[in-house]
Design a protein around this motif. Sequence first.
Motif, PDB file in Angstrom:
ATOM      1  N   PRO A 261       0.677  -1.080   0.119  1.00  0.00           N
ATOM      2  CA  PRO A 261       0.155  -0.109  -0.412  1.00  0.00           C
ATOM      3  C   PRO A 261       0.757   1.235  -0.035  1.00  0.00           C
ATOM      4  CG  PRO A 261      -1.006  -1.420   1.578  1.00  0.00           C
ATOM      5  CD  PRO A 261       0.365  -2.046   1.104  1.00  0.00           C
ATOM      6  N   LEU A 262       0.629   1.941  -0.880  1.00  0.00           N
ATOM      7  CA  LEU A 262       1.744   3.349  -1.426  1.00  0.00           C
ATOM      8  C   LEU A 262       1.303   3.836   0.006  1.00  0.00           C
ATOM      9  CD1 LEU A 262       0.460   4.514  -3.985  1.00  0.00           C
ATOM     10  CD2 LEU A 262       1.932   3.440  -3.766  1.00  0.00           C
ATOM     11  N   HIS A 263       0.669   4.190   0.667  1.00  0.00           N
ATOM     12  CA  HIS A 263       0.539   4.815   2.447  1.00  0.00           C
ATOM     13  C   HIS A 263       1.597   4.692   3.372  1.00  0.00           C
ATOM     14  CE1 HIS A 263      -2.231   2.091   3.822  1.00  0.00           C
ATOM     15  NE2 HIS A 263      -1.297   2.390   4.965  1.00  0.00           N
ATOM     16  N   THR A 264       2.013   2.901   3.003  1.00  0.00           N
ATOM     17  CA  THR A 264       3.337   2.569   3.651  1.00  0.00           C
ATOM     18  C   THR A 264       4.404   2.844   3.777  1.00  0.00           C
ATOM     19  OG1 THR A 264       3.190   0.705   2.778  1.00  0.00           O
ATOM     20  CG2 THR A 264       1.496   0.771   4.589  1.00  0.00           C
ATOM     21  N   LEU A 265       4.468   3.308   2.173  1.00  0.00           N
ATOM     22  CA  LEU A 265       5.963   3.402   1.835  1.00  0.00           C
ATOM     23  C   LEU A 265       6.606   4.327   1.426  1.00  0.00           C
ATOM     24  CD1 LEU A 265       5.405   1.192  -2.235  1.00  0.00           C
ATOM     25  CD2 LEU A 265       6.839   0.651   0.445  1.00  0.00           C
ATOM     26  N   LYS A 266       7.883   5.200   1.188  1.00  0.00           N
ATOM     27  CA  LYS A 266       8.544   6.475   1.442  1.00  0.00           C
ATOM     28  C   LYS A 266       9.550   6.218   0.370  1.00  0.00           C
ATOM     29  CE  LYS A 266      11.562   9.282   4.493  1.00  0.00           C
ATOM     30  NZ  LYS A 266      11.427   9.867   5.113  1.00  0.00           N
ATOM     31  N   GLY A 267       9.368   6.557  -0.464  1.00  0.00           N
ATOM     32  CA  GLY A 267      10.579   7.891  -1.571  1.00  0.00           C
ATOM     33  C   GLY A 267      10.307   6.272  -3.036  1.00  0.00           C
ATOM     34  N   VAL A 268       8.826   6.159  -3.490  1.00  0.00           N
ATOM     35  CA  VAL A 268       8.173   4.845  -4.263  1.00  0.00           C
ATOM     36  C   VAL A 268       9.021   5.997  -5.878  1.00  0.00           C
ATOM     37  CG1 VAL A 268       7.069   4.184  -5.968  1.00  0.00           C
ATOM     38  CG2 VAL A 268       7.102   4.283  -3.133  1.00  0.00           C
ATOM     39  N   VAL A 269       9.568   5.194  -6.472  1.00  0.00           N
ATOM     40  CA  VAL A 269       9.918   5.423  -8.226  1.00  0.00           C
ATOM     41  C   VAL A 269       9.557   5.021  -9.326  1.00  0.00           C
ATOM     42  CG1 VAL A 269      11.413   6.386  -9.786  1.00  0.00           C
ATOM     43  CG2 VAL A 269      12.164   6.695  -7.500  1.00  0.00           C
ATOM     44  N   VAL A 270       8.440   5.136  -9.862  1.00  0.00           N
ATOM     45  CA  VAL A 270       7.862   4.467 -11.129  1.00  0.00           C
ATOM     46  C   VAL A 270       8.147   4.639 -12.820  1.00  0.00           C
ATOM     47  CG1 VAL A 270       5.117   3.626 -11.841  1.00  0.00           C
ATOM     48  CG2 VAL A 270       5.523   4.305  -8.988  1.00  0.00           C
ATOM     49  N   HIS A 271       8.601   4.138 -12.552  1.00  0.00           N
ATOM     50  CA  HIS A 271       9.001   4.290 -14.305  1.00  0.00           C
ATOM     51  C   HIS A 271       7.804   3.536 -15.120  1.00  0.00           C
ATOM     52  CE1 HIS A 271      13.665   5.320 -12.966  1.00  0.00           C
ATOM     53  NE2 HIS A 271      13.611   4.805 -12.374  1.00  0.00           N
ATOM     54  N   LEU A 272       7.186   4.984 -15.301  1.00  0.00           N
ATOM     55  CA  LEU A 272       6.104   4.837 -16.612  1.00  0.00           C
ATOM     56  C   LEU A 272       6.472   3.887 -17.747  1.00  0.00           C
ATOM     57  CD1 LEU A 272       3.954   7.539 -15.358  1.00  0.00           C
ATOM     58  CD2 LEU A 272       3.716   5.141 -15.026  1.00  0.00           C
ATOM     59  N   HIS A 273       7.981   4.568 -18.109  1.00  0.00           N
ATOM     60  CA  HIS A 273       8.141   3.999 -19.481  1.00  0.00           C
ATOM     61  C   HIS A 273       9.454   2.580 -19.368  1.00  0.00           C
ATOM     62  CE1 HIS A 273       6.351   7.987 -21.371  1.00  0.00           C
ATOM     63  NE2 HIS A 273       5.666   7.164 -21.172  1.00  0.00           N
ATOM     64  N   GLY A 274       9.706   2.436 -18.189  1.00  0.00           N
ATOM     65  CA  GLY A 274      11.143   1.321 -17.724  1.00  0.00           C
ATOM     66  C   GLY A 274      11.950   1.973 -18.031  1.00  0.00           C
ATOM     67  N   ASP A 275      12.673   1.004 -17.456  1.00  0.00           N
ATOM     68  CA  ASP A 275      14.282   1.114 -16.626  1.00  0.00           C
ATOM     69  C   ASP A 275      14.983   0.562 -17.722  1.00  0.00           C
ATOM     70  OD1 ASP A 275      16.158   1.412 -15.429  1.00  0.00           O
ATOM     71  OD2 ASP A 275      15.319   0.305 -13.330  1.00  0.00           O
ATOM     72  N   TYR A 276      16.357   1.622 -17.867  1.00  0.00           N
ATOM     73  CA  TYR A 276      16.991   0.683 -18.718  1.00  0.00           C
ATOM     74  C   TYR A 276      18.286  -0.029 -18.037  1.00  0.00           C
ATOM     75  CZ  TYR A 276      21.229   2.240 -16.016  1.00  0.00           C
ATOM     76  OH  TYR A 276      22.592   2.453 -14.999  1.00  0.00           O
ATOM     77  N   LEU A 277      17.497  -0.270 -16.745  1.00  0.00           N
ATOM     78  CA  LEU A 277      18.347  -1.453 -16.566  1.00  0.00           C
ATOM     79  C   LEU A 277      17.597  -3.418 -16.867  1.00  0.00           C
ATOM     80  CD1 LEU A 277      19.505  -0.171 -12.758  1.00  0.00           C
ATOM     81  CD2 LEU A 277      20.950  -0.697 -14.999  1.00  0.00           C
TER      82      LEU A 277
END
Length: 558
Positions: free
Chosen positions: A161-177
């Motif tokens: 759940p989002l309210h339990t997290l801190k520092g969420v990074v969402v790559h909507l178009h993907g991640d080069y890794l």
Amino acid sequence: MEPHVKLAFAMRDTPGAYTVLLGAGVSMAAGMPSAWDVQVDLIERLAAAEGVTTDGSPHAWYKIRFGQPATYDLLLDALTSTPYERQAMLRSYFEPNDQEREDGLKQPSAAHHAIARLVAAGHVRIVLTTNFDRLMETALREAGIEPTVVANADDAAGLAPLHTLKGVVVHLHGDYLDPTSMLNTPDELDHYAADTDALLDRALSEYGLVISGWSAKTDHALRNAFSRTNNRFFASYWTDPAELSEAAQDLLTRRAATYVQTDADTFFTQTADAVDALADTARQHPASIAASVAVAKRALSGTGQAISLHDTLRRETSRIADLRLRLSGDHSHQLTTLEAETELLLALTATTAYWGRDRTDPWWLDDIEQLGTHPDISGDSALLALAQAPATMTLYTASIAAMAAARWPTLVRIVEKPTVFDPYSDKTYAVAALLAPERTLSLGLKSSERLYTQLQPVFTQHLALSESTFRDTWERFEYLRLLVQYVATGRLSWPHIRPTEQGYGYAPASAAWVKKTLDTNTGPWLFGLLSDAVDRIDEARQAVDRSFHQGTIRKGLG
């Protein structure tokens, strides 16, 4: 009111209620290539390998040559043979080489660092990005936040759940890794996976939003998400140095957002600075605290009325005891609040423990136990632990002040008298043994360092100790407290150790000082918990020494 000031007020009053959306413009300003530029270069390299040119139309050439639109998967499969080769090729685009690093390119910008400050302070919870790079993650780690990274639909499906997290990074178009996650063509950007859409809908409908560097021209799936979500709980802001595109202007109107015509570096830095300024104004004015300390010194010297000092300590303790039971929301924000709210109490405690007498010690000594009581409520474990942090703060403040003044009997009472019941072990311990910074501040290795930084001005400003005197006295008390903790619990928390040219693994002067006093029985240290376990003192000293030497060990030894 300036938009960044208005946003700062909103962030201060509703911690953790904002999401940031970063487009290509933010990464390009940091020297990163755009996703389109990377794909064009890959096509050109493929054409060159076949001995032809694309005549300035790389995507058209690719479709004619291979009968389908270019995608990252297909391009990388054509140009490389192994996963390692694919990773290496992409890294050349998104990670700086030596020259780029020297030029400051492909590294987090002022905007990334400012956003990381807002995340660390608990004001921003989620960062959405259309960029493949990891500049945001790097900035968060430099700010002491280990981010939760969402790079594909599977990550989104398994997210807590989002309210339990801190520092969420969402790559909507993907991640080069993760090359298989990378989206760039119009067809690929036409829709997202269902789990990604569900996460995006929550972020856009439940949180305020700050958009920067996104043109909104080609991202159909992201535009559709704006169309199907409606947020009127929190304000939205859209910052860009250029005029917005027609598509962006349409979304701005639908969102009822405020357009700010400036670059991301300027806007986010101004916002983070304004939030910090608001936090400073929430603290008592330094002159007010200094005046209270001056009054306390007069009372303790016999030239003033001591009753007022006693009453002020009682009032501040009661206020903090009540405040700690009402902690809710973001842990980082609540810790910052506690640090601000306890400034007067700690300044007066340090003054009274340093200049006071046996008859004034009870004015603050019993407070340590009161502030350390475990709250009989349910809730977030980190916040429940934080409710006991004022006891840790007061314990260190009083102990260091007593030690600096050579008030040894008082130090003995501080270490052995205040006790607290531990509901997890069903035992009662001395506060000095149980409520270590690592336990109550819940910041891991940075817990003691955070407390050290908090208390330093209390002693250098209000007691006029030099920084070196405070540091040495801190380390002596820290060493003694760790001995007490080990004898009582068999465990060790992580101490704050000053860095040296050789790193963090060193034997502090306090170790030799304690050893001499213990070996000769000339010091007041064989007391309380230690006097009942003389046979374990040498074992405890060895364990504590190892904890100082082994600078990479996270947990206690023994």
